[in-house]
Motif scaffolding. Structure first.
Motif: not given
Length: 541
Positions: A40-47
């Protein structure tokens, strides 16, 4: 701005679409190991625009797409949508009217990627511009991985400056300032290029003026050359025409003389053939006379041999007579016969000698006739050589006059070609003058366009200079603010250092507590273990 919701589809372990809401009061996401908290954190950083694969815990950007698990096929696309609530007005100027801001990032397995802002395609720069100065973003302090807190504490001055500027909310203004400086630099470069273009155009204008003057001089000189060349060509044409007429007259006379010489040569050839026929006849007569002389000589030799033989017989008979004188009496009759035979033989010898003399006189006459014929033949041969020499001279004259005629014809053709070339050069010169005039008109038009563009660029320069002056004033005020903040930061740093030193020396406590805690700290630093019974200060707990 605040996080409102996060929609994940096909990103890492999220095969199916998952939507996570962030209502007020949520401050943590908990769950067992492997449930996808870090994803979820990686998704936040990615978006939010993270481009480092290492920060996303992968080897390539394709690793963020669901690769399949537990019999589920892999997907070809990963998509994350982040919804932000714009309730405090910290969004950029162009997005302040929106109550919600929706950011979407897609990645296909083929390598194609796309960014969307409120469901409209946008750039990565637009995504970064939203989070500047808000504390959010892929490289801000709002999203920190495990083990990175110590790295932030131990960061250098430049990295700390970035975090402080991000917390102060001036990152966006610094970015805009850098962009404005880049635009100013690009404008200066454009001005330099425009100046170079103007100088180049001025240089080309001077060159075009020189070329136009040269073209006018060339045109006048070409007209004069054409007139002179035409006069020279007409003069040479008249001269060569006169020479051709004279040459044709001489050639006609030579042809007539050649015909006369040819008839004379034919007559001489007939005479030579007749002489050759007479010569062959004389040679035949000479050969027949030689054969008769040879026959006569042979007969003469035979007669001489017979005469010699007879003389020998006479000698032998005389010897016999002298020997037989003793028998003369008995042999008178025989002696008379022998005498008669001797007289007859002598008569035959005399007749043979006469025949030899007659034959020799005839042979001398034939030899004289042969010598006369030979002299006459040599005279005829000399006359034949003279005729041949005259004929060769006539042939040489004919060839020379033919060459003169050929040269005159070639000169006539050359004059025709020169006239044709002069006409072509005249046409080319006219075309060149027309092209030069067109180039001059186009150059004047280009010069007028350049002047207009120069005026426009001057106006743009004035507006840019005015904007630059405003920006400089704004930059000066911002610099003053930054300097004030820097002074406050230095004061706070000095206060922090003093307080940290006092805390390390336990200045807040009595001497006994201070001595015990210093001893505990020294023992911990040297031996790596704590004093028995001493855990810490009650105030810290």
């Amino acid at each position: 701005m605040k996080l409102k919701s996060l929609d994940i589809s096909g990103f890492k372990s999220f095969q199916d679409k998952a939507s996570i809401e962030f209502p007020p009061g949520i401050c943590a996401i908990v769950g067992p190991n492997g449930c996808g908290k870090s994803n979820i954190v990686d998704a936040l950083r990615w978006v939010m625009g993270e481009q480092s694969v290492k920060q996303l815990r992968g080897k390539s950007m394709e690793d963020v797409i669901f690769a399949g698990a537990n019999g589920k096929p892999p997907l070809n696309m990963a998509e994350v949508t982040l919804t932000l609530a714009n309730d405090n007005g910290s969004a950029p100027e162009e997005l302040k009217d929106f109550t919600e801001i929706m950011l979407t990032r897609r990645l296909y397995r083929s390598g194609e990627s796309a960014y969307y802002l409120n469901k409209r395609p946008c750039r990565l720069k637009d995504i970064h511009n939203i989070f500047m100065g808000s504390g959010l973003g892929p490289k801000s302090y709002s999203v920190i991985q495990q083990g990175n807190i110590g790295a932030i504490i131990d960061a250098g001055p430049e990295e700390r400056r970035f975090f402080i500027e991000e917390a102060a909310g001036i990152t966006r203004y610094n970015s805009r300032k850098n962009e404005a400086l880049r635009k100013v630099e690009a404008t200066n470069q454009n001005l330099l290029r425009v100046t170079d273009i103007i100088s180049e155009i001025n240089r080309h204008m001077a060159g075009l003026k020189r070329q136009a003057r040269k073209a006018e001089i060339y045109k006048s000189v070409q007209d004069r050359i054409r007139k002179l060349d035409t006069r020279i060509t007409i003069y040479h044409y008249d001269e060569h025409t006169k020479q051709i007429n004279e040459t044709e007259t001489i050639l006609k006379e030579l042809k007539d003389a050649d015909i006369g010489h040819t008839s004379k040569l034919q007559k001489l050839d007939a005479v030579v053939e007749e002489i050759k026929l007479n010569l062959s006849q004389k040679n035949h007569e000479i050969s027949s006379q030689k054969s008769s002389i040879f026959e006569i000589q042979r007969n003469t030799d035979r007669f001489e041999n017979d005469l010699l033989y007879l003389r020998k017989d006479v000698e032998r008979l005389l010897s016999e007579v002298s020997e037989l004188e003793t028998a003369r009496t008995g042999l008178d009759e025989r002696s008379a016969n022998i005498l008669s035979e001797i007289s007859q033989a002598e008569k035959e010898i005399l007749s043979v000698n006469d025949d030899i003399n007659v034959t020799r006189s005839g042979l001398d006459q034939d030899r004289n006739a042969y010598q006369n014929i030979k002299l006459k033949l040599s005279d005829l041969n000399r006359e034949l050589d003279t005729c041949k020499t005259n004929m060769m001279n006539l042939v040489a004259h004919e060839a020379r006059y033919k060459n003169i005629y050929q040269n005159a014809s070639n000169n006539k053709e050359n004059l025709k070609r020169r006239l044709k070339r002069a006409d072509e050069e005249l046409v080319l010169a006219a075309e060149k003058v027309t092209g030069t005039s067109g180039l001059e008109v186009s150059a004047k038009e280009a010069l007028e366009c350049c002047r207009q563009s120069l005026d426009n660029i001057g106006k743009e320069i004035k507006s840019v200079e005015q904007s630059l002056a405003d920006k400089r004033k704004s930059l000066g005020s911002q610099v003053k603010i930054v300097q004030t903040l820097e002074m406050d930061k230095n004061k706070l740093r000095s206060n922090y250092t003093a307080l940290k030193k006092m805390e390390d020396n336990f200045e807040w406590y009595k001497d006994g507590v201070k001595a015990i805690m210093k001893r505990r700290s020294m023992q911990k630093a040297t031996e790596g273990k704590l004093v028995d019974g001493i855990i810490g200060l009650m105030a810290d707990i």
